[in-house]
Each structure stands twice: as structure tokens, then as C-alpha cells.
Design a protein around this motif. Structure first.
Motif: not given
Length: 564
Positions: A550-554, A557-560
Motif C-alpha cells: 500500500l502506498v499511503p495517500p499523498g 510510490n517509492a514509500e510502499m
């Protein structure tokens, strides 16, 4: 499109009502199935349906008609047609119309309205449906003269199909449906012109591709819409460029193809998202940089130049500046693009090694049903005839991540709008479009309850749709977000008072059974697929299961985020 010929039925000089003229016009446009629900302001058209060649499917809610017509169009390649009466009948179509607009699905929506003399008087079941739908259709017509019906219908089908497809609306006042027309009936038949590729732009694109060391194909739903799947696969094969796909593009490249890294975005694969983040060139094919695909746009593919192919010039540089823009028919443009041999073997090996390293695992602990493993096995057992008509929620993401799709028509989903309630009516529409396919609606307990009444439609017409109902007794995706981002404040997501879905399905006359343990999965899948008629598998799953990654909102995409 250009008019190529006139179709002139026998006895065309006999007076016809507007309603009968509408039916004749739909027949002339090649319509065979339409979905609808009658009412006072559309009753003359329903009277005229008797004896026609059109097969009308009586849904049990107008939203079901719109969703079924949408899926029929996606599955058949034809224009979907739905019909409703005025007032609440027309407004009940709106969510389905918006869904078709967001996902670029060709659809003709026909509504009855009050007589022209009553328009603007707030008469019974009067609504300005043209005004209500202006932002979510390509074009709308209110027919003021019954003699115009053949040309309006022909124009509606042309507009729905041409360029970037989408829904259109025809509003028919009741007096126009009753009006007699004493003139020959002539409906123009349109042929699609062959659109030339922009060869100068294509040469620029080829040069950019040759210069790249880390290119990625970013494949969107426009590839399927353009009928360019064969051209995409040929281009993918001859270049070897690693590819990622949006939710609506799954199946354009077969799931297991070498070099295909999976879905991009919020619930995409780590291999897909990290490849895009490292790419020095994105070849964007019929995609629109949707926020669920890109994550934080300012940090999306930060090192990449953009070569953007799209038929809609409004999409070029709308959200990300294009280095090279190839505007026009994607099928022709892709066929004409050949950058020659590329020296990217180290990049391909790097991408594939990452894909192998982060491949999904299916050995979850415990005795309960693990939904990703069930969906993977279901799609593999169904084979190349498998078609998933997904509702919206956690199950939708699990299906996208874990099902095997051999072609884009195998994956039907509400992508842009994310409309719960899509799955069941979409499944019946898809099954009517492709009766030989193994169509399976994949739904959650929340979305399934939104259009559960369409079980009656399945039973009435003997539509052999299979249903996998994943029941976690909650609004799973909302619960997951509340767990992660709202301090576990589980506000209004508890669905533990769901009905007995097996008993409900059986009350509708649909075969149903329950699975609650992992050891029951294989036999349950076989029973579902072998059932001679419509069948529902009620699958009880752990409400604590989440969709990962899951990529957190905001976030980029590198912060999965990954689950346990």
C-alpha cells in the motif's frame, strides 16, 4: 466517422410512431441486447419493443441496467445500451453513466421524459436529466421532432464510439414517442475511418526510446479501447522494454509474460513501482496519470522523460509534461513505432530480479481462507476463458494483484469511479456478451448488498454467472484505512449483521454454498465452476486481513507499506 450508406427497411413509407422509429433505429445500428426498466414516460417505447429483434433484459434497478450495459460494451466491443423512464428512473442511471465516462466506455443511454408541453412545470417525475448529466456524457440530445430519431440515434452511436469513447444520452419526451411520422425511414450507417499515424512524432519517440537506458512501458486502458492489444504485444516483444499496467490495463500483456512487472500504483507491485521510480524514460500508452497510479505526482518517475501516446490531446501534458507527444489512433501509432534493437539487457535483468525477489507468497499461516490464494487458484483453474467482473474494495485489489488475466476483456472493473455495486450487474452483462466465457463476479459483502436484487435477473434469464462473495463482515478497505491512518477509529464499517448470503441466494433461486476453511477451497472452486447454472460461493475470510502493498495517500510510490 462518415456516412457510407442508407439502410431502408421494407414498408418504410408506412406511418410510424416515434417509439417504433426508435426501436427500428436501434435495430439498424446492430443492437441485439439492451438493459432497462419500464415506467410511465418510456412506456410507448416498451410497447414498441414487442415483436422487435431486440432482446430486452429487465434488471431490477436502473443502476443495474447502466452497469450491465457498461460491462456488455467492454466485453463485446459493441456500444452498450440502457433505458429508463423519467425522474427517478433517469437519475438512477447517473452513477452508471459516470462510471462509463470515467473508464471511456461507449454507451447509449435512453430516457423517457414528460411531454414537451409539461417540461419546466415540475410535473410528475419530471427531471432535467440532460442538465444533470452534462458533465458525465460526451453529448446529449432532447428529441423535439420524432422524424429526427433515426439521425439522432445514428449520431449518438457515432459519438459514443469515435475518438475516446464514452456515454451519450438521448432524452425522449412522451409526446414525441407517440407522434406519428409519415416519411421513409432512413438511418445512416457509419464506417470508422482509418486514422493515419503521426510519423514525425513517431520518429521522435523512436529516437527517445533508443537513447534510454532504463525505459518502462506504462500501459493504460486506452490500449484495449483502441483495439491495440496485438500491436502492444508485438512492440513489447520486439523491444523487450519492461512493462507496467494500470488497473484498467490488466490483461493487455498476459499476467505471466516475461518482462511484465505487474500493476502500478497504490496497490501495485513493488517491482512495478520501483522500476517506474528508477526509469529514465516512460513510454505512456493510453494512460492518464491517474492519482491512484502515480501517488504523489511531483515525485512520480522523477528521472524520466515522457513519451505519451494518446488519442485524446487533452490528456497530453495535463498532469505531466510530455517530452514527445504522439496524438492519434494508438493502434496505428504503435504499429508504426520501431526503434530497432535496444541495449537494455542489464536493465531488464535488474527489473526481473526485483520481480522475482518480491513475488507474492501464498503460504499465509492459519486454517482460514486466504483470499489472494483462492483468487489465484480460481483464475488458473478457469483458464483462458476466465473473466472477472469485480466489485470495488479489498477483493478488487486482491483480484488485480493475484488473478491471471490472458486478455484485457478478462478483467472488468470500475476503475476511475470506483463504484460499489458494479460487480453483479457487470457480471451478468459480460456473460450475455460472451456466453461461452467463464464469467465470475468477485464481490465483497458491502458492494454485493448494493445491487443484490440482480440475483433475480440471473434467475429469470438463466444467466450462468458464477459469484465469489468474499465476506469479512466489514467495509474492508475503509476499515484498513481507519486502522492505518485514523488511529483505529472504526467508524461505521461493521457489517457483522449481514444476512445469511447462502439463504438469500437460494431464496432467489440461485445455487449457493459456503466456504470458511482453507481445506474447502479447491473443492469449492470446482463446484462453483461446474455448476450448471448461476451459483454463489460465500467465502468467509478474516476481517483483519489487509491488502498489501500500500502506498499511503499523498506519498510517493517509492514509500510502499508492507504487511506482516
Amino acid at each position: 466517422m462518415t456516412a457510407a450508406a442508407l439502410k431502408q427497411p421494407d414498408a418504410a413509407t408506412a406511418p410510424q410512431t416515434g417509439a417504433r422509429l426508435l426501436v427500428s433505429s436501434l435495430e439498424a445500428m446492430g443492437v441485439d441486447v439492451l438493459f432497462g426498466y419500464p415506467g410511465g414516460a418510456i412506456m410507448p417505447v416498451y410497447d414498441a419493443l414487442t415483436g422487435s429483434s431486440l432482446r430486452h433484459i429487465l434488471v431490477r434497478h436502473e443502476q443495474g441496467a447502466a452497469f450491465a450495459a457498461d460491462a456488455y460494451a467492454r466485453s463485446s466491443g459493441k456500444v452498450g445500451v440502457c433505458m429508463a423512464t423519467s425522474g427517478p428512473g433517469a437519475t438512477n442511471l447517473i452513477t452508471g453513466i459516470a462510471n462509463a465516462m470515467m473508464d471511456s466506455v461507449p454507451m447509449v443511454c435512453i430516457t423517457g421524459n414528460v411531454a414537451t408541453g409539461l417540461m419546466g412545470t415540475d410535473s410528475f417525475q419530471e427531471i432535467d436529466i440532460l442538465g444533470c448529466t452534462l458533465p458525465i456524457v460526451k453529448h446529449s440530445w432532447i428529441v423535439r421532432d420524432a422524424a429526427d430519431i433515426p439521425s439522432v440515434v445514428a449520431e449518438a452511436f457515432r459519438v459514443a464510439k469515435e475518438g475516446r469513447p464514452g456515454p451519450v444520452l438521448i432524452d425522449l419526451p412522451k409526446d414525441i414517442q407517440f407522434a406519428e411520422v409519415a416519411q421513409p425511414f432512413a438511418a445512416p450507417i457509419f464506417n470508422d475511418p482509418v486514422e493515419a499515424a503521426d510519423h514525425a512524432a513517431i520518429r521522435e519517440a523512436e529516437a527517445a526510446i533508443r537513447a534510454a537506458e532504463r525505459p518502462v512501458l506504462y500501459v493504460g486502458g486506452g490500449v484495449k479501447i483502441a483495439g491495440a492489444v496485438d500491436e502492444l504485444r508485438a512492440f513489447f516483444g520486439r523491444t523487450g522494454i519492461p512493462a507496467v499496467a494500470t488497473l484498467n490495463a490488466l490483461g493487455t500483456i498476459p499476467t505471466g509474460a516475461h518482462g511484465f512487472l505487474g500493476m502500478i500504483g497504490m496497490h501495485g507491485t513493488r517491482a512495478a513501482n520501483e522500476a517506474v521510480q528508477e526509469a529514465d524514460l516512460l513510454v505512456v500508452l493510453g494512460a492518464r496519470f491517474d492519482d491512484r497510479a502515480t501517488g504523489k505526482l511531483a515525485e512520480f518517475a522523477p528521472h524520466a522523460r515522457i513519451v505519451h501516446y494518446d488519442i485524446d490531446p487533452a490528456e497530453i501534458s495535463k498532469l505531466r509534461e510530455a517530452t514527445v507527444a504522439v496524438v492519434g489512433d494508438l493502434k496505428a501509432s504503435l504499429a508504426a513505432t520501431d526503434p530497432g534493437p535496444l541495449a537494455i539487457d542489464p536493465w531488464i535483468m535488474r527489473c526481473m530480479a526485483r520481480a522475482q525477489r518480491h513475488a507474492a507468497r501464498y503460504d499465509a499461516p492459519g486454517d482460514g481462507v486466504y483470499a489472494p490464494a483462492l483468487l489465484k487458484e480460481l483464475s488458473e483453474r478457469a483458464g483462458d476463458d476466465f473473466v472477472a467482473a469485480c466489485d470495488v474494495g479489498q477483493h478488487q485489489m486482491w483480484a488485480a494483484q493475484h488473478c491471471r488475466f490472458s486478455r484485457p476483456e478478462a478483467h472488468l472493473t470500475s476503475g476511475g469511479l470506483g463504484a460499489m455495486g458494479f460487480g453483479l450487474p457487470a457480471g451478468l452483462g459480460a456473460k450475455l456478451a460472451r456466453p461461452d466465457a467463464q464469467v465470475v463476479t468477485i464481490a465483497g459483502d458491502g458492494g454485493f448488498m448494493m445491487n443484490i436484487q440482480e440475483l433475480a435477473t440471473l434467475r429469470r434469464y438463466g444467466i450462468n454467472l458464477k459469484i465469489v462473495l468474499l465476506d469479512n463482515a466489514s467495509l474492508g478497505l475503509v476499515r484498513q484505512w481507519q486502522s492505518l491512518f485514523f488511529n483505529e477509529n472504526y467508524s461505521e464499517v461493521d457489517l457483522s449483521d449481514n444476512p445469511d448470503f447462502v439463504a438469500v441466494a437460494q431464496a432467489f433461486g440461485v445455487e449457493a454454498f459456503r466456504i470458511s476453511r482453507r481445506e474447502e477451497v479447491s473443492a469449492g472452486i470446482q463446484r462453483l465452476l461446474d455448476a450448471p447454472g448461476p451459483c454463489l460461493a460465500h467465502v468467509v475470510i478474516d476481517p483483519r486481513e489487509n491488502v498489501w502493498p500500500l502506498v499511503p495517500p499523498g506519498k510517493s510510490n517509492a514509500e510502499m507499506m508492507e504487511g506482516a
